[in-house]
Design a protein around this motif. Structure first.
Motif, mmCIF file in Angstrom:
data_model
loop_
_atom_site.group_PDB
_atom_site.id
_atom_site.type_symbol
_atom_site.label_atom_id
_atom_site.label_comp_id
_atom_site.label_asym_id
_atom_site.label_seq_id
_atom_site.Cartn_x
_atom_site.Cartn_y
_atom_site.Cartn_z
ATOM 1 N N GLN A 1 0.771 -1.350 0.067
ATOM 2 C CA GLN A 1 -0.003 0.078 0.140
ATOM 3 C C GLN A 1 0.814 1.308 0.096
ATOM 4 O O GLN A 1 1.849 1.462 0.784
ATOM 5 C CB GLN A 1 -0.702 0.002 1.252
ATOM 6 N N ASP B 1 -3.735 5.583 1.195
ATOM 7 C CA ASP B 1 -5.098 5.133 1.427
ATOM 8 C C ASP B 1 -6.104 5.655 0.898
ATOM 9 O O ASP B 1 -7.287 5.247 0.848
ATOM 10 C CB ASP B 1 -5.089 4.852 2.892
ATOM 11 N N ILE C 1 -10.745 -1.085 -2.728
ATOM 12 C CA ILE C 1 -10.761 -1.991 -1.564
ATOM 13 C C ILE C 1 -11.235 -3.591 -1.954
ATOM 14 O O ILE C 1 -10.811 -4.523 -1.769
ATOM 15 C CB ILE C 1 -11.469 -1.388 -0.281
ATOM 16 N N ILE D 1 0.018 -7.852 3.951
ATOM 17 C CA ILE D 1 -0.280 -6.146 3.628
ATOM 18 C C ILE D 1 1.011 -5.243 4.199
ATOM 19 O O ILE D 1 1.150 -5.476 5.406
ATOM 20 C CB ILE D 1 -1.639 -5.751 4.124
ATOM 21 N N TRP E 1 -7.446 -2.026 7.860
ATOM 22 C CA TRP E 1 -7.697 -3.391 7.261
ATOM 23 C C TRP E 1 -8.280 -4.133 8.107
ATOM 24 O O TRP E 1 -8.891 -5.145 7.857
ATOM 25 C CB TRP E 1 -6.349 -3.927 6.576
ATOM 26 N N TRP F 1 -11.846 -5.801 7.735
ATOM 27 C CA TRP F 1 -11.972 -6.897 6.892
ATOM 28 C C TRP F 1 -11.282 -8.034 7.387
ATOM 29 O O TRP F 1 -10.350 -8.544 6.878
ATOM 30 C CB TRP F 1 -11.587 -6.585 5.245
ATOM 31 N N LEU G 1 0.002 -7.793 9.016
ATOM 32 C CA LEU G 1 -0.290 -6.310 8.472
ATOM 33 C C LEU G 1 1.192 -5.684 9.032
ATOM 34 O O LEU G 1 1.371 -5.329 10.236
ATOM 35 C CB LEU G 1 -1.353 -5.712 9.259
#
Length: 266
Positions: free
Chosen positions: A160, A163, A200, A211, A222, A225, A236
């Motif tokens: 990423q 965002d 997304i 991620i 995140w 989800w 993450l």
């Protein structure tokens, strides 16, 4: 083949044109490469962006990303420009072409291209031996990383960039290649843009196992989800080293840190 390519470049810049005496670097990553090649003494101007290496802290500035001071650059009377296209706007790139100043354009899309361009820059600077030495060391380090982190089934990774909106890196971006060195695969490697905007829903569909982001709140978001594999297994991961954003020799060490972050057990 690589030795033949290097020999051709050496012949092309042999004799009186071998060394450029006054160099202006138009990207922080290219300035770092000049320093790594022990050639900081040749720099008469640099484009700023972030913290400078101490060896060039007193070199005059010719502006910042997208804001090149053309008058200042011309006053320095450069023999060679080192250019990363994204650091200068299209209109000013056209201006630079019309000046007929010898220009080396560097935009590596892989770590192998990066090491080859380091060798080529060393030749332009009149320091070919240092270029061969430094590039060889970087390739050895890359080979070691590939062997250590190799996987039969690469980890699916979402990298990423931002965002709001949601941005990532495409398959032609050098960070995507760094992920491959680490035994991972960019889940958006099929996209050709360097920094594509994605949804997304697209991330959820590709279900990354890891991620990565440079901002903790972006990662924490995140958790909304929990069905994503990376969230489910708490993968993450915060990328704190900004070296991945600067394609110079130091990016190999930044890649090593990335590999350890993704797979610390290896």
């Amino acid at each position: 083949m690589r030795r033949l390519w290097l020999a051709v470049l050496l012949l092309a810049v042999s004799g009186e044109t071998l060394a450029a005496l006054r160099v202006v670097s138009l990207a922080p990553s290219l300035s770092e490469i000049v320093v790594e090649l022990d050639s900081a003494d040749l720099l008469v101007g640099v484009l700023d962006g972030g913290e400078r290496p101490s060896a060039i802290k007193d070199v005059p500035s010719v502006g910042r990303y997208g804001q090149l001071d053309m008058e200042r650059l011309l006053s320095l009377k450069p023999d060679l420009l080192l250019l990363w296209p994204g650091s200068v706007g299209p209109a000013q790139r056209d201006q630079l072409k019309r000046l007929n100043i010898p220009t080396f354009v560097a935009e590596p899309h892989s770590l192998e291209q990066l090491t080859a361009q380091i060798e080529a820059i060393a030749i332009q600077l009149g320091r070919p031996e240092r270029g061969v030495e430094w590039a060889a060391a970087l390739r050895r380090n890359l080979d070691e990383l590939r062997q250590r982190y190799r996987r039969e089934a690469p980890l699916r990774v979402f990298y990423q960039v931002w965002d709001a909106p949601l941005y990532t890196v495409g398959g032609g971006q050098i960070i995507s290649d760094a992920l491959e060195v680490c035994g991972a695969r960019n889940v958006f490697a099929d996209l050709s843009l360097p920094a594509p905007q994605v949804s997304i829903e697209a991330v959820l569909q590709r279900d990354p196992e890891v991620i990565l982001a440079g901002d903790q709140p972006q990662l924490d978001a995140w958790n909304a989800w929990p069905q994503v594999t990376a969230v489910k297994h708490r993968q993450l991961l915060l990328v704190t080293d900004k070296g991945l954003e600067r394609p110079s020799g130091q990016m190999i060490e930044a890649t090593a840190k990335l590999c350890h972050l993704i797979a610390p057990d290896r």
